[in-house]
Write an enzyme that holds these catalytic residues in place. Structure first.
Site, PDB file in Angstrom:
ATOM      1  N   GLY A 138      81.380 -13.378  24.614  1.00  0.00           N
ATOM      2  CA  GLY A 138      82.264 -10.889  24.661  1.00  0.00           C
ATOM      3  C   GLY A 138      80.283 -10.889  24.116  1.00  0.00           C
ATOM      4  N   ASP A 272      85.442  -8.608  41.344  1.00  0.00           N
ATOM      5  CA  ASP A 272      85.517  -7.531  40.367  1.00  0.00           C
ATOM      6  C   ASP A 272      83.953  -7.281  39.876  1.00  0.00           C
ATOM      7  OD1 ASP A 272      84.836 -11.166  40.088  1.00  0.00           O
ATOM      8  OD2 ASP A 272      83.893 -10.341  38.284  1.00  0.00           O
ATOM      9  N   ASN A 273      83.074  -7.345  40.732  1.00  0.00           N
ATOM     10  CA  ASN A 273      81.963  -7.188  41.006  1.00  0.00           C
ATOM     11  C   ASN A 273      81.619  -6.389  41.451  1.00  0.00           C
ATOM     12  OD1 ASN A 273      80.946  -8.434  38.718  1.00  0.00           O
ATOM     13  ND2 ASN A 273      80.209  -9.866  39.873  1.00  0.00           N
TER      14      ASN A 273
HETATM   15  P1  AMP Z   1      80.215 -11.722  35.845  1.00  0.00           P
HETATM   16  O1  AMP Z   1      79.746 -12.766  36.571  1.00  0.00           O
HETATM   17  O2  AMP Z   1      79.189 -11.375  34.593  1.00  0.00           O
HETATM   18  O3  AMP Z   1      80.576 -10.571  36.763  1.00  0.00           O
HETATM   19  O4  AMP Z   1      81.290 -12.042  35.005  1.00  0.00           O
HETATM   20  C1  AMP Z   1      82.194 -12.169  35.152  1.00  0.00           C
HETATM   21  C2  AMP Z   1      84.007 -11.899  33.968  1.00  0.00           C
HETATM   22  O5  AMP Z   1      83.680 -12.440  32.740  1.00  0.00           O
HETATM   23  C3  AMP Z   1      83.994 -10.884  33.480  1.00  0.00           C
HETATM   24  O6  AMP Z   1      85.678 -11.025  33.634  1.00  0.00           O
HETATM   25  C4  AMP Z   1      83.060 -11.642  32.494  1.00  0.00           C
HETATM   26  O7  AMP Z   1      83.407  -9.987  31.304  1.00  0.00           O
HETATM   27  C5  AMP Z   1      83.053 -12.180  31.687  1.00  0.00           C
HETATM   28  N1  AMP Z   1      82.133 -12.627  30.426  1.00  0.00           N
HETATM   29  C6  AMP Z   1      80.607 -12.598  31.403  1.00  0.00           C
HETATM   30  N2  AMP Z   1      80.362 -13.759  29.851  1.00  0.00           N
HETATM   31  C7  AMP Z   1      80.894 -12.649  29.368  1.00  0.00           C
HETATM   32  C8  AMP Z   1      80.849 -12.970  27.514  1.00  0.00           C
HETATM   33  N3  AMP Z   1      79.745 -13.381  27.171  1.00  0.00           N
HETATM   34  N4  AMP Z   1      81.592 -13.392  27.086  1.00  0.00           N
HETATM   35  C9  AMP Z   1      82.943 -12.665  27.369  1.00  0.00           C
HETATM   36  N5  AMP Z   1      83.174 -12.519  28.498  1.00  0.00           N
HETATM   37  C10 AMP Z   1      82.617 -12.759  29.342  1.00  0.00           C
HETATM   38 MG    MG Z   2      81.307  -8.803  36.779  1.00  0.00          MG
END
Ligand code: AMP
Ligand code: MG
Length: 526
Positions: A138, A272-273
């Site tokens: 998180g 999701d992005n």
């Molecule tokens: P992202 O690749 O940054 O778009 O993240 C993909 C998913 O992983 C999303 O649901 C983010 O909230 C989760 N996520 C990425 N980094 C973290 C982290 N350090 N702690 C918790 N969740 C994460």
């Molecule tokens: Mg994301």
């Protein structure tokens, strides 16, 4: 109690169903759009950056003084009085595969502020775990937070639709990361970014309800989206759903055309992005083209397939919209109108792309043969390393009435070539042919050279956040020196201006940055 004297209107959490569980542990959340969660208070936070201009626009400051207790609210030490923070539930396709529930794993929504008829959702990124953190912590590290702060503001100044950055806080805590996923984990400084957008809704927010047969919530979310963010949609029922998809389709296309214009590679175009408002969102392993190379991606996780490479972004936009269409399908239950909208994306995108390229080339009138000349340029540019930003900027120098000898024809754009010695006779003669055709075509424009150059300079930026620039700012910041970070922040506020003080940033990528981690290779670890 309202220390900032703001108008708070938490429309999302008021109108959509909450997860009834208030405990903060990782779980699958059924039948809800979000879960209440409180940020984890950092021990010893300090403010690195505060975006006074944005704060003033939002009505939370006069543009110079820090709002009361800003650090406390922006670090997650305190939740603003009478608000309830929450993490959104969403799902998504990652790298083309269905990934199920994802959600705000390290983003926490603070509140929605309305000011001057506009809505601003404040969201902390890196403020601790949520029910959606899955196996991660998180938190966010300083390097990725600096990258997001600088880049989202740079994109805004470039005129690219984007989420914004209000503040950057050093948490004072250490975060463990295996940056290259090679078993070498190390502690890094943690940071918390406060980002701002009218809404952070993503395609994945709709997908999660569709995938779990939560049709009623899905309909509610669609109605909510239209009411608050697309009020121009007047139709009802199925027509409204389709009109929403079509509007999102147009916005998504516009956003990606901007990315192609400035040479931005998002790097992780998972569903999701993808913002439902057509905003650039989630700055992770993004990168900027130095030399024009349609096959380039900064994301090391994607080096094999290169799914999210520069030249592929337009197609991925359509693929992602198809997933959104699938999510909307249960509300319409007819295929053809969805197919029509997705087909329209192709046509619309091409039209906008051509218009954008004509503007980059300095053409105001439209001619049939333009597409051919544009295509030839796109094939020629990657044959040797040619810097995209410098090439388009310098192209404005050509004079319509001047007769150029072959030997001098490349001179105006010579500074864009990384190594002239790699330009073979064949490539040189292709350039000469192209430039002659370009000049001939440009002679048909009525505006003067000076006016054409001025117009070109408004679409071809002089300064972009080259990957190595961000990395230099990060290297310094990790040693506690934020001078370069602030210099880049200033520079990138006026990317189309000459800015003689900052001329040194108008330069090709230095050789040391060619294959350095953080400069040309980025992982999702952040
Ligand atoms: P992202 O690749 O940054 O778009 O993240 C993909 C998913 O992983 C999303 O649901 C983010 O909230 C989760 N996520 C990425 N980094 C973290 C982290 N350090 N702690 C918790 N969740 C994460
Ligand atoms: Mg994301």
């Amino acid at each position: 109690m309202n220390p900032w004297s703001i108008h708070i209107d938490d429309s999302f959490s008021r109108q959509l169903p909450a997860d009834p569980i208030l405990e903060n542990h990782v779980r699958q959340v059924p039948h809800a759009s979000y879960s209440f969660v409180t940020p984890k208070a950092p021990e010893n936070p300090s403010l690195i950056a505060f975006n006074h201009a944005l704060a003033e626009e939002m009505g939370i400051s006069d543009g110079t003084t820090l709002p009361e207790d800003a650090l406390s609210y922006l670090s997650g030490q305190q939740v603003y009085p009478e608000t309830h923070s929450y993490a959104m539930r969403y799902a998504g396709h990652q790298f083309g595969n269905w990934a199920g529930q994802l959600g705000d794993g390290r983003a926490i929504n603070l509140m929605e502020i309305t000011h001057d008829q506009r809505r601003y959702q404040l969201q902390l990124k890196g403020a601790g775990p949520t029910p959606y953190s899955r196996r991660a912590d998180g938190f966010a590290v300083l390097r990725s937070s600096i990258r997001e702060y600088l880049c989202s503001e740079a994109m805004h100044a470039l005129g690219v639709p984007t989420t914004r950055a209000l503040s950057l806080v050093l948490s004072g805590d250490q975060v463990l990361r295996d940056m290259l996923y090679d078993g070498n984990a190390a502690y890094e400084p943690g940071a918390i970014l406060c980002r701002v957008a009218p809404s952070f809704l993503r395609f994945g927010n709709y997908q999660v309800h569709a995938a779990n047969n939560e049709k009623e919530i899905l309909q509610k979310l669609v109605d909510y989206t239209i009411k608050y963010f697309y009020p121009e949609i007047q139709s009802t029922g199925k027509d409204a759903v389709l009109e929403l998809l079509r509007t999102v389709m147009l916005r998504t296309a516009d956003m990606i055309v901007h990315w192609q214009r400035v040479g931005f590679v998002h790097g992780v175009m998972n569903t999701d992005n993808m913002s439902i408002l057509g905003l650039t969102i989630d700055y992770g392993p993004y990168g900027w083209l130095d030399n024009y190379d349609p096959d380039w991606t900064p994301n090391t996780t994607d080096r094999q397939n290169r799914r999210y490479r520069y030249g592929q972004q337009p197609y991925i936009g359509q693929w992602n919209l198809a997933q959104l269409a699938n999510a909307f399908y249960p509300l319409v239950e007819e295929q053809q109108p969805f197919i029509d909208i997705l087909n329209e994306y192709r046509e619309y995108f091409q039209m906008q792309l051509d218009a954008m390229m004509r503007a980059k080339l300095g053409w105001q009138i439209e001619q049939k043969a333009d597409s051919d000349l544009i295509m030839r340029l796109e094939r020629l540019l990657p044959q040797t390393e040619v810097d995209m930003t410098i090439f388009f900027r310098e192209l404005a120098q050509y004079e319509k009435a001047k007769t150029y000898r072959d030997e001098e024809l490349l001179d105006p754009i010579a500074s864009a070539f990384y190594d002239m010695s790699t330009v073979t006779d064949d490539i040189r003669s292709q350039w000469i042919t192209w430039l002659r055709d370009y000049l001939q075509r440009t002679q048909q424009e009525e505006i003067s050279d000076a006016d054409r150059a001025k117009a070109m300079h408004q679409v071809n930026p002089k300064y972009v956040l080259r990957n190595y620039m961000a990395q230099m700012a990060i290297d310094d910041a990790e040693k506690g020196n934020y001078t370069l970070f602030h210099e880049l922040e200033e520079l990138l506020k006026r990317p189309y201006n000459e800015q003689s003080d900052y001329q040194k940033w108008y330069a090709k990528r230095p050789d040391w940055a060619r294959s350095k981690v953080g400069c040309s290779m980025l992982s999702c670890s952040s």
